[in-house]
Design a protein around this motif. Structure first.
Motif, PDB file in Angstrom:
ATOM      1  N   GLN A 526       0.792  -1.084   0.178  1.00 30.26           N
ATOM      2  CA  GLN A 526      -0.183  -0.053  -0.228  1.00 30.26           C
ATOM      3  C   GLN A 526       0.791   1.283  -0.032  1.00 30.26           C
ATOM      4  O   GLN A 526       0.308   2.325  -0.226  1.00 30.26           O
ATOM      5  CB  GLN A 526      -1.066   0.034   1.096  1.00 30.26           C
ATOM      6  N   PHE A 527       1.958   1.101   0.394  1.00 31.67           N
ATOM      7  CA  PHE A 527       2.880   2.427   0.461  1.00 31.67           C
ATOM      8  C   PHE A 527       4.170   1.913  -0.382  1.00 31.67           C
ATOM      9  O   PHE A 527       4.456   0.941  -0.856  1.00 31.67           O
ATOM     10  CB  PHE A 527       3.411   2.569   1.865  1.00 31.67           C
ATOM     11  N   LYS A 528       4.819   3.106  -0.539  1.00 29.50           N
ATOM     12  CA  LYS A 528       6.092   2.938  -1.329  1.00 29.50           C
ATOM     13  C   LYS A 528       7.173   2.391  -0.810  1.00 29.50           C
ATOM     14  O   LYS A 528       7.526   2.655   0.376  1.00 29.50           O
ATOM     15  CB  LYS A 528       6.615   4.471  -1.830  1.00 29.50           C
ATOM     16  N   ILE A 529       7.939   1.526  -1.374  1.00 28.68           N
ATOM     17  CA  ILE A 529       8.991   0.706  -0.594  1.00 28.68           C
ATOM     18  C   ILE A 529      10.403   0.893  -1.271  1.00 28.68           C
ATOM     19  O   ILE A 529      10.655   0.458  -2.099  1.00 28.68           O
ATOM     20  CB  ILE A 529       8.936  -0.620  -0.464  1.00 28.68           C
ATOM     21  N   PRO A 530      11.315   1.659  -0.737  1.00 27.93           N
ATOM     22  CA  PRO A 530      12.711   2.080  -1.128  1.00 27.93           C
ATOM     23  C   PRO A 530      13.493   0.796  -0.633  1.00 27.93           C
ATOM     24  O   PRO A 530      13.410   0.046   0.392  1.00 27.93           O
ATOM     25  CB  PRO A 530      13.150   3.111  -0.400  1.00 27.93           C
ATOM     26  N   ILE A 531      14.379   0.328  -1.520  1.00 29.05           N
ATOM     27  CA  ILE A 531      15.287  -0.713  -1.319  1.00 29.05           C
ATOM     28  C   ILE A 531      16.681  -0.493  -1.565  1.00 29.05           C
ATOM     29  O   ILE A 531      16.940   0.272  -2.575  1.00 29.05           O
ATOM     30  CB  ILE A 531      15.099  -1.949  -2.547  1.00 29.05           C
ATOM     31  N   SER A 537      27.453   3.909   6.414  1.00 34.59           N
ATOM     32  CA  SER A 537      26.314   5.015   6.307  1.00 34.59           C
ATOM     33  C   SER A 537      26.004   5.322   4.824  1.00 34.59           C
ATOM     34  O   SER A 537      25.236   6.176   4.398  1.00 34.59           O
ATOM     35  CB  SER A 537      26.431   6.121   7.138  1.00 34.59           C
ATOM     36  N   SER A 538      27.033   4.889   3.790  1.00 34.35           N
ATOM     37  CA  SER A 538      26.963   5.386   2.442  1.00 34.35           C
ATOM     38  C   SER A 538      26.072   4.403   1.486  1.00 34.35           C
ATOM     39  O   SER A 538      26.254   3.188   1.721  1.00 34.35           O
ATOM     40  CB  SER A 538      28.195   5.841   1.777  1.00 34.35           C
ATOM     41  N   ILE A 539      24.971   5.164   0.992  1.00 31.81           N
ATOM     42  CA  ILE A 539      24.406   4.309   0.153  1.00 31.81           C
ATOM     43  C   ILE A 539      24.768   4.099  -1.098  1.00 31.81           C
ATOM     44  O   ILE A 539      25.098   5.113  -1.877  1.00 31.81           O
ATOM     45  CB  ILE A 539      22.854   4.968  -0.064  1.00 31.81           C
ATOM     46  N   ILE A 540      25.022   2.825  -1.875  1.00 32.92           N
ATOM     47  CA  ILE A 540      25.644   2.475  -2.858  1.00 32.92           C
ATOM     48  C   ILE A 540      24.852   2.041  -4.106  1.00 32.92           C
ATOM     49  O   ILE A 540      25.131   1.886  -5.133  1.00 32.92           O
ATOM     50  CB  ILE A 540      26.990   1.627  -2.764  1.00 32.92           C
ATOM     51  N   ALA A 541      23.482   1.684  -3.713  1.00 29.38           N
ATOM     52  CA  ALA A 541      22.440   1.116  -4.614  1.00 29.38           C
ATOM     53  C   ALA A 541      21.139   1.533  -4.135  1.00 29.38           C
ATOM     54  O   ALA A 541      20.938   1.506  -3.101  1.00 29.38           O
ATOM     55  CB  ALA A 541      22.764  -0.090  -5.015  1.00 29.38           C
ATOM     56  N   ARG A 542      20.116   1.672  -5.310  1.00 30.78           N
ATOM     57  CA  ARG A 542      18.644   2.018  -4.784  1.00 30.78           C
ATOM     58  C   ARG A 542      17.748   1.601  -5.940  1.00 30.78           C
ATOM     59  O   ARG A 542      17.970   1.682  -7.187  1.00 30.78           O
ATOM     60  CB  ARG A 542      18.620   3.464  -4.368  1.00 30.78           C
ATOM     61  N   GLU A 543      16.631   0.892  -5.479  1.00 32.04           N
ATOM     62  CA  GLU A 543      15.605   0.691  -6.507  1.00 32.04           C
ATOM     63  C   GLU A 543      14.279   1.001  -5.484  1.00 32.04           C
ATOM     64  O   GLU A 543      14.443   1.124  -4.042  1.00 32.04           O
ATOM     65  CB  GLU A 543      15.486  -0.920  -6.440  1.00 32.04           C
ATOM     66  N   THR A 544      13.224   1.169  -6.174  1.00 31.49           N
ATOM     67  CA  THR A 544      12.050   1.583  -5.438  1.00 31.49           C
ATOM     68  C   THR A 544      10.736   0.754  -6.008  1.00 31.49           C
ATOM     69  O   THR A 544      10.752   0.665  -7.089  1.00 31.49           O
ATOM     70  CB  THR A 544      11.576   3.123  -5.449  1.00 31.49           C
ATOM     71  N   ILE A 545       9.941   0.196  -5.163  1.00 31.74           N
ATOM     72  CA  ILE A 545       8.818  -0.472  -5.351  1.00 31.74           C
ATOM     73  C   ILE A 545       7.551   0.492  -5.271  1.00 31.74           C
ATOM     74  O   ILE A 545       7.308   0.979  -4.215  1.00 31.74           O
ATOM     75  CB  ILE A 545       8.787  -1.680  -4.496  1.00 31.74           C
ATOM     76  N   PRO A 546       7.075   0.868  -6.481  1.00 30.11           N
ATOM     77  CA  PRO A 546       5.897   2.050  -6.269  1.00 30.11           C
ATOM     78  C   PRO A 546       4.761   1.340  -5.413  1.00 30.11           C
ATOM     79  O   PRO A 546       4.754   0.026  -5.354  1.00 30.11           O
ATOM     80  CB  PRO A 546       5.419   2.140  -7.611  1.00 30.11           C
ATOM     81  N   ALA A 547       3.909   2.240  -4.766  1.00 33.37           N
ATOM     82  CA  ALA A 547       2.697   1.867  -4.000  1.00 33.37           C
ATOM     83  C   ALA A 547       1.868   1.138  -5.007  1.00 33.37           C
ATOM     84  O   ALA A 547       1.672   1.476  -6.015  1.00 33.37           O
ATOM     85  CB  ALA A 547       2.462   3.006  -3.200  1.00 33.37           C
ATOM     86  N   LEU A 548       1.041   0.484  -4.472  1.00 31.74           N
ATOM     87  CA  LEU A 548      -0.212  -0.204  -5.014  1.00 31.74           C
ATOM     88  C   LEU A 548      -1.100   0.997  -5.157  1.00 31.74           C
ATOM     89  O   LEU A 548      -1.502   1.506  -4.278  1.00 31.74           O
ATOM     90  CB  LEU A 548      -0.703  -1.450  -4.119  1.00 31.74           C
TER      91      LEU A 548
END
Ligand code: GTP
Length: 598
Positions: A526-531, A537-548
């Motif tokens: 039901q909500f957006k999920i960042p992966i 503490s440094s983010i080196i990759a990112r994907e997002t699952i959009p909300a339903l």
């Protein structure tokens, strides 16, 4: 002497060269079971073995055979697994035999594990009979194999028995060959009992069933046996031979292979490799122990449902009895609760344990990212080993990190050499040797980080060589590495069960791959999920699952109520295999599947 009528032997070979099929022919010829009961690959009794067509556990069976000389012999056959992960089973099986049939596929020739298994048999002073199998195939090339047996194996090519295990051709001659060439056991009957436990399994009615080879003395029903390692004493309730089912006898004598049941319910009491003697007349020294088991891959196992923790413990205890190479201790995770940290001989071993826990014990489990064991030298304090990402220290305190290396041996037709060298270089391999075995085949050796071959190396090797290259390895030493902990964050929270220890140079690619794969595994919420993938503490990759956006059932236009029900039902079904991580539902298989390929 009754021992003159006994032959203890095993069949060793590279994977798929036909060991189980040959064992089937032996059993069929001996008529110890009717052909109606006959099922192919009889010795492969586990479901997984039948389905995958591979032997995982060594199995023993006693076969009567009447030779041309008119005497009836007792042949004790131990079927052994061929995959590199299970060489521990092979070494234990070999230690209870006087001879080995070394099987070579007539269309494939000598391969990496043909050699490594032969060395193991040579080390134990076994008499080795070369057997060339699959002679029925049109591409069988006996001339070429004769040369390989002579040149690569150093065995007498005139001793070769050509057979077709599939059709039984040459099997009678081979049985006579076993009688002629493999020495009978030379134990001493009137010495104190000395028997070796080479395997064991658990039976719900009888308790622990020990698989033994008697070297000296005689053990009778009702006698008290003593275990050398623990000093514990138990009364023998049943003993006898394996003939697919148990064939109980009054005694087991020097030279024989069979089983013992001694009312042992506590599975931790029996140690494979231990020596058994009698309480009344104990032997002075135990037999040489087996090689130490050295797990190389570590992963934690958690129940999907926390209520199953105790069932999981009982199941692992039982598997451990049957599989001495499995090691484990308690573990816990913030995301997954209580579980076990386990050590395995390789990734296939890990998969087999996973499948057995699921199928034989009906458990729903989750496995965390498999890891090798690193050696850490801290800036102050003592050197220690680390395999669990959750125990990774503050990088600032590490003076030096080292990772395990292997010596890999690859034998391949020369046309695939370039492909294979590229693959090995990509896996951080360092070439140490290159030798042409003959005009068409090359043997190459590499030093490689163990972590690089854990996942898909074997599959990749097979695919770049169209299945022709064979591969084997042994452990080398530790070498310095740049080690980092890669964390995966779901919806902003670190999922400890998805953390991995990785080589810094591969961390970015790994992080990107895991995020991408996770995105494919997790359905919309039901909500957006960042992966996110992170080092510290440094983010080196990112994907997002959009909300339903819409309700799942909204696509059933027209309000067909039964279809709507079905869809909801299906969704519920799917949920059973899900693990809640924070507010996110993760499919059970996501843990292993997102981590396995790099
Ligand atoms: P693992 O147990 O996995 O190590 O394999 P294995 O060595 O026991 O081999 P297995 O007996 O399972 O045989 C491998 C494949 O080769 C199977 O598909 C067999 O049917 C086939 N095979 C075995 N022997 C022969 C033979 O004599 N002729 C032919 N044509 N095929 C054979």
């Amino acid at each position: 002497d009754e021992q003159e009528l006994i032959r203890n032997f095993c069949i060793i070979a590279h994977i798929d060269h036909g060991k189980s099929t040959l064992a089937d022919r032996f059993i069929e010829k001996s008529q110890i079971i009717s052909s109606r009961e006959f099922q192919s690959q009889l010795l492969d009794s586990m479901d997984i073995e039948r389905e995958r067509g591979i032997t995982i556990k060594s199995q023993a069976v006693t076969i009567p055979f009447t030779s041309k000389d008119g005497k009836t012999y007792k042949l004790n056959l131990v079927d052994t697994p061929g995959h590199v992960d299970f060489s521990y089973e092979v070494s234990r099986a070999i230690a209870s035999c006087e001879g080995a049939l070394l099987l070579v596929d007539a269309t494939q020739g000598v391969e990496a594990q043909t050699l490594s298994n032969m060395y193991m048999a040579v080390e134990q002073d076994l008499e080795i009979i070369p057997v060339v199998n699959k002679m029925d195939l049109p591409s069988a090339d006996i001339g070429r194999i004769r040369e390989q047996v002579d040149h690569d194996l150093g065995l007498d090519p005139d001793l070769i028995f050509p057979v077709s295990a599939k059709f039984g051709t040459g099997v009678d001659e081979l049985l006579e060959g076993i009688i002629e060439w493999i020495p009978s056991p030379k134990g001493t009957l009137d010495k104190p009992l000395k028997a070796n436990i080479f395997d064991s399994h658990y039976d719900p009615y009888k308790g622990v069933i020990m698989h033994v080879r008697v070297f000296d003395g005689e053990l009778k029903l009702g006698e008290d046996i003593k275990f050398y390692s623990t000093g514990k004493v138990n009364k023998v309730e049943e003993l006898g031979y394996f003939r697919i089912t148990r064939d109980s006898k009054k005694s087991l004598k020097a030279g024989e292979v069979g089983y013992i049941i001694a009312g042992i319910k506590d599975i931790s009491e029996v140690r494979v490799g231990d020596t058994i003697t009698t309480l009344k007349n104990p032997c002075e020294e135990p037999l040489d122990g087996f090689r130490d088991v050295k797990p190389v891959v570590f992963s934690s196992i958690y129940p999907v449902d926390a209520d199953q923790y105790e069932d999981l413990q009982a199941a692992i205890d039982k598997l451990r009895l049957n599989d001495a190479s499995l090691v484990y201790e308690k573990d816990s995770s913030a995301a997954l609760g209580l579980g076990f940290r386990c050590g395995f001989l390789g990734l296939l071993h890990l998969e087999v344990i996973q499948e057995r826990l699921e199928r034989e014990f009906g458990l729903n489990i989750v496995l965390t990212s498999p890891s090798v064991r690193y050696r850490i030298t801290p800036k102050s304090g003592e050197v220690y080993f680390l395999d669990n990402p959750t125990e990774f220290p503050d990088p600032g305190v590490i003076e030096r990190a080292e990772e395990p290396y292997i010596n890999a041996v690859i034998i391949t037709p020369s046309e695939y050499l370039g492909n294979i060298m590229n693959l090995c270089t990509a896996k951080r391999g360092i070439q140490t040797e290159l030798e042409y075995l003959d005009e068409k085949r090359v043997e190459i050796k590499y030093e490689m980080p163990l972590a690089e071959i854990l996942f898909d190396f074997y599959d990749r090797l097979k695919s770049v060589s169209r299945g022709y290259a064979s591969f084997d390895y042994e452990e080398n030493d530790f070498k310095e590495t740049e080690l980092v902990k890669l964390d995966i964050l779901l919806n902003g929270d670190v999922v400890d069960a998805l953390s991995q220890l990785v080589f810094k140079g591969s961390a970015y690619d790994k992080a990107r791959n895991v995020c991408k794969r996770l995105k494919g595994e997790i359905s919309r919420h039901q909500f957006k999920i960042p992966i996110q993938g992170a080092i510290g503490s440094s983010i080196i990759a990112r994907e997002t699952i959009p909300a339903l956006r819409k309700d799942v059932t909204s696509k059933c236009y027209g309000g067909d109520i039964s279809r709507k029900k079905k869809l909801l039902e299906k969704q519920k079904e799917g949920k059973k295999r899900m693990k809640m991580v924070g507010r996110v539902e993760l499919p059970q298989n996501a843990f292993l599947s997102v981590l396995r390929t790099d």
